[in-house]
Scaffold this motif. Structure first.
Motif, PDB file in Angstrom:
ATOM      1  N   TYR A   1      -1.594   0.137 -11.389  1.00 50.99           N
ATOM      2  CA  TYR A   1      -2.172  -0.443 -10.176  1.00 50.99           C
ATOM      3  C   TYR A   1      -1.669   0.191  -8.878  1.00 50.99           C
ATOM      4  N   LEU A   2      -0.560   0.928  -8.919  1.00 47.16           N
ATOM      5  CA  LEU A   2      -0.051   1.560  -7.700  1.00 47.16           C
ATOM      6  C   LEU A   2      -1.039   2.608  -7.192  1.00 47.16           C
ATOM      7  N   ARG A   3      -1.258   2.604  -5.871  1.00 43.89           N
ATOM      8  CA  ARG A   3      -2.174   3.552  -5.247  1.00 43.89           C
ATOM      9  C   ARG A   3      -1.454   4.306  -4.137  1.00 43.89           C
ATOM     10  N   PRO A   4      -1.976   5.441  -3.734  1.00 47.40           N
ATOM     11  CA  PRO A   4      -1.376   6.152  -2.599  1.00 47.40           C
ATOM     12  C   PRO A   4      -1.473   5.313  -1.326  1.00 47.40           C
ATOM     13  N   GLY A   5      -0.534   5.549  -0.438  1.00 50.25           N
ATOM     14  CA  GLY A   5      -0.591   4.898   0.857  1.00 50.25           C
ATOM     15  C   GLY A   5       0.045   3.522   0.873  1.00 50.25           C
ATOM     16  N   SER A   6      -0.071   2.882   2.034  1.00 50.67           N
ATOM     17  CA  SER A   6       0.570   1.592   2.237  1.00 50.67           C
ATOM     18  C   SER A   6      -0.468   0.493   2.334  1.00 50.67           C
ATOM     19  N   SER A   7       0.013  -0.743   2.257  1.00 53.50           N
ATOM     20  CA  SER A   7      -0.855  -1.912   2.334  1.00 53.50           C
ATOM     21  C   SER A   7      -0.391  -2.822   3.472  1.00 53.50           C
ATOM     22  N   GLU A   8      -1.328  -3.442   4.128  1.00 54.01           N
ATOM     23  CA  GLU A   8      -1.018  -4.429   5.157  1.00 54.01           C
ATOM     24  C   GLU A   8      -1.219  -5.848   4.637  1.00 54.01           C
ATOM     25  N   SER A   9      -1.375  -5.989   3.329  1.00 49.24           N
ATOM     26  CA  SER A   9      -1.594  -7.306   2.729  1.00 49.24           C
ATOM     27  C   SER A   9      -0.441  -8.249   3.074  1.00 49.24           C
ATOM     28  N   VAL A  10      -0.774  -9.499   3.345  1.00 51.76           N
ATOM     29  CA  VAL A  10       0.252 -10.515   3.608  1.00 51.76           C
ATOM     30  C   VAL A  10       0.350 -11.485   2.434  1.00 51.76           C
TER      31      VAL A  10
ATOM     32  N   VAL B   1       8.481   4.354 -15.395  1.00 57.24           N
ATOM     33  CA  VAL B   1       8.031   3.384 -14.394  1.00 57.24           C
ATOM     34  C   VAL B   1       9.144   3.049 -13.401  1.00 57.24           C
ATOM     35  N   THR B   2      10.382   2.943 -13.864  1.00 54.64           N
ATOM     36  CA  THR B   2      11.461   2.659 -12.913  1.00 54.64           C
ATOM     37  C   THR B   2      11.666   3.832 -11.948  1.00 54.64           C
ATOM     38  N   ARG B   3      11.467   5.055 -12.424  1.00 56.46           N
ATOM     39  CA  ARG B   3      11.527   6.209 -11.512  1.00 56.46           C
ATOM     40  C   ARG B   3      10.398   6.140 -10.495  1.00 56.46           C
ATOM     41  N   LEU B   4       9.221   5.767 -10.950  1.00 58.85           N
ATOM     42  CA  LEU B   4       8.077   5.647 -10.051  1.00 58.85           C
ATOM     43  C   LEU B   4       8.354   4.621  -8.958  1.00 58.85           C
ATOM     44  N   VAL B   5       8.858   3.466  -9.346  1.00 57.69           N
ATOM     45  CA  VAL B   5       9.133   2.392  -8.383  1.00 57.69           C
ATOM     46  C   VAL B   5      10.241   2.806  -7.415  1.00 57.69           C
ATOM     47  N   ALA B   6      11.241   3.530  -7.917  1.00 55.35           N
ATOM     48  CA  ALA B   6      12.353   3.961  -7.066  1.00 55.35           C
ATOM     49  C   ALA B   6      11.880   4.849  -5.924  1.00 55.35           C
ATOM     50  N   GLY B   7      10.752   5.514  -6.120  1.00 57.77           N
ATOM     51  CA  GLY B   7      10.258   6.427  -5.099  1.00 57.77           C
ATOM     52  C   GLY B   7       9.222   5.838  -4.170  1.00 57.77           C
ATOM     53  N   ARG B   8       8.952   4.534  -4.295  1.00 61.07           N
ATOM     54  CA  ARG B   8       7.924   3.918  -3.469  1.00 61.07           C
ATOM     55  C   ARG B   8       8.520   2.898  -2.512  1.00 61.07           C
ATOM     56  N   ALA B   9       7.842   2.713  -1.388  1.00 62.62           N
ATOM     57  CA  ALA B   9       8.315   1.795  -0.354  1.00 62.62           C
ATOM     58  C   ALA B   9       7.843   0.372  -0.609  1.00 62.62           C
ATOM     59  N   ALA B  10       8.419  -0.556   0.120  1.00 65.55           N
ATOM     60  CA  ALA B  10       8.070  -1.970  -0.040  1.00 65.55           C
ATOM     61  C   ALA B  10       6.592  -2.225   0.220  1.00 65.55           C
ATOM     62  N   ASP B  11       5.989  -1.458   1.150  1.00 63.62           N
ATOM     63  CA  ASP B  11       4.589  -1.697   1.504  1.00 63.62           C
ATOM     64  C   ASP B  11       3.624  -0.810   0.722  1.00 63.62           C
ATOM     65  N   ALA B  12       4.100  -0.190  -0.367  1.00 64.27           N
ATOM     66  CA  ALA B  12       3.203   0.612  -1.198  1.00 64.27           C
ATOM     67  C   ALA B  12       2.038  -0.245  -1.678  1.00 64.27           C
ATOM     68  N   ARG B  13       0.854   0.343  -1.746  1.00 64.35           N
ATOM     69  CA  ARG B  13      -0.357  -0.415  -2.065  1.00 64.35           C
ATOM     70  C   ARG B  13      -0.495  -0.600  -3.570  1.00 64.35           C
ATOM     71  N   VAL B  14      -0.717  -1.842  -3.967  1.00 64.88           N
ATOM     72  CA  VAL B  14      -0.939  -2.188  -5.367  1.00 64.88           C
ATOM     73  C   VAL B  14      -2.306  -2.842  -5.469  1.00 64.88           C
ATOM     74  N   GLU B  15      -3.219  -2.213  -6.195  1.00 69.31           N
ATOM     75  CA  GLU B  15      -4.586  -2.707  -6.323  1.00 69.31           C
ATOM     76  C   GLU B  15      -4.771  -3.299  -7.716  1.00 69.31           C
ATOM     77  N   THR B  16      -4.782  -4.635  -7.785  1.00 69.73           N
ATOM     78  CA  THR B  16      -4.909  -5.335  -9.071  1.00 69.73           C
ATOM     79  C   THR B  16      -6.346  -5.822  -9.249  1.00 69.73           C
ATOM     80  N   PRO B  17      -6.692  -6.294 -10.453  1.00 71.04           N
ATOM     81  CA  PRO B  17      -8.045  -6.843 -10.659  1.00 71.04           C
ATOM     82  C   PRO B  17      -8.325  -8.086  -9.817  1.00 71.04           C
ATOM     83  N   VAL B  18      -7.260  -8.711  -9.260  1.00 72.08           N
ATOM     84  CA  VAL B  18      -7.469  -9.924  -8.450  1.00 72.08           C
ATOM     85  C   VAL B  18      -7.103  -9.694  -6.984  1.00 72.08           C
ATOM     86  N   GLY B  19      -7.059  -8.442  -6.564  1.00 70.65           N
ATOM     87  CA  GLY B  19      -6.830  -8.168  -5.156  1.00 70.65           C
ATOM     88  C   GLY B  19      -5.701  -7.205  -4.889  1.00 70.65           C
ATOM     89  N   GLU B  20      -5.460  -6.960  -3.605  1.00 68.89           N
ATOM     90  CA  GLU B  20      -4.452  -5.999  -3.162  1.00 68.89           C
ATOM     91  C   GLU B  20      -3.170  -6.712  -2.747  1.00 68.89           C
TER      92      GLU B  20
END
Length: 209
Positions: A60-69, A115-134
């Motif tokens: 579900y991780l996507r490039p870029g950041s998310s402004e989701s609250v 996956v832990t390496r992937l997460v270690a390289g991403r920021a808190a606001d990394a965009r996650v696009e799930t089947p039920v929203g961002e």
């Protein structure tokens, strides 16, 4: 109180490694991976389902950041509202178990490292696009910690293994559960209040998930 993203990420890594260690501990003669585990799942199926707590992050991780609250609790609300088909959930777990192949411990190790390496390289606001929203990664990741802790505990129970989850992972899982308790239907409030203060017991099978 909101947890720092560093704490959430540490909890995710600790929970993932505990899952991998548990699979290794279970892989001892006769290593009955097809033995019953949870509901209709075998041990292999349950390992497969638990591995999805990692694989969905990668998926579900996507490039870029998310402004989701949206918060972690909002994810569980959305999943409940989506009314996921239990049969489909069960089959995804079985398929994930099959996809791990013959050497479950090695396959799980590979997934955890990747996956832990992937997460270690991403920021808190990394965009996650799930089947039920961002969601922002910082809001989605705690839901995966809860899944890892709960289902790794299930695996250890069916395997007769001792040992609690790492403290940082347990505490993060409780943060998520605490938010879900606060978000429970108003009709459940009286029994939750009395149960959580030691004045009653919840009915068998009650869950806030």
């Amino acid at each position: 109180m909101d947890e720092s993203f560093e704490t959430v990420r540490d909890a995710f890594g600790a929970a993932a490694r505990w899952f991998a260690e548990t699979v290794h501990e279970l892989d001892r003669p006769p290593a009955p991976w097809e033995a019953p585990a949870l509901g209709e799942w075998s041990r292999r199926d349950l390992v497969g389902h638990t591995s999805r707590a990692l694989l969905t992050v990668e998926q579900y991780l996507r490039p870029g950041s998310s402004e989701s609250v949206r918060r972690s609790v909002d994810y569980h609300r959305a999943v409940r509202g989506g009314r996921a088909d239990p049969d489909e959930v069960a089959e995804r777990g079985r398929q994930a178990g099959r996809d791990l192949g013959a050497d479950l411990p090695e396959s799980v190790d590979v997934v955890v490292r990747r996956v832990t390496r992937l997460v270690a390289g991403r920021a808190a606001d990394a965009r996650v696009e799930t089947p039920v929203g961002e969601w922002r990664l910082a809001a989605y990741l705690p839901t995966r910690v809860l899944e890892l802790v709960v289902h790794t505990s299930d695996l250890r129970t069916v395997g007769g293994l001792d040992g609690p989850a790492p403290e940082v992972a347990s505490r993060q899982a409780l943060v998520v559960l605490g938010a879900l308790v606060a978000d429970a239907p108003s009709a459940d409030a009286p029994r939750l209040l009395t149960a959580l203060t030691g004045r009653s017991a919840l009915a068998a099978g009650y869950t806030v998930l």
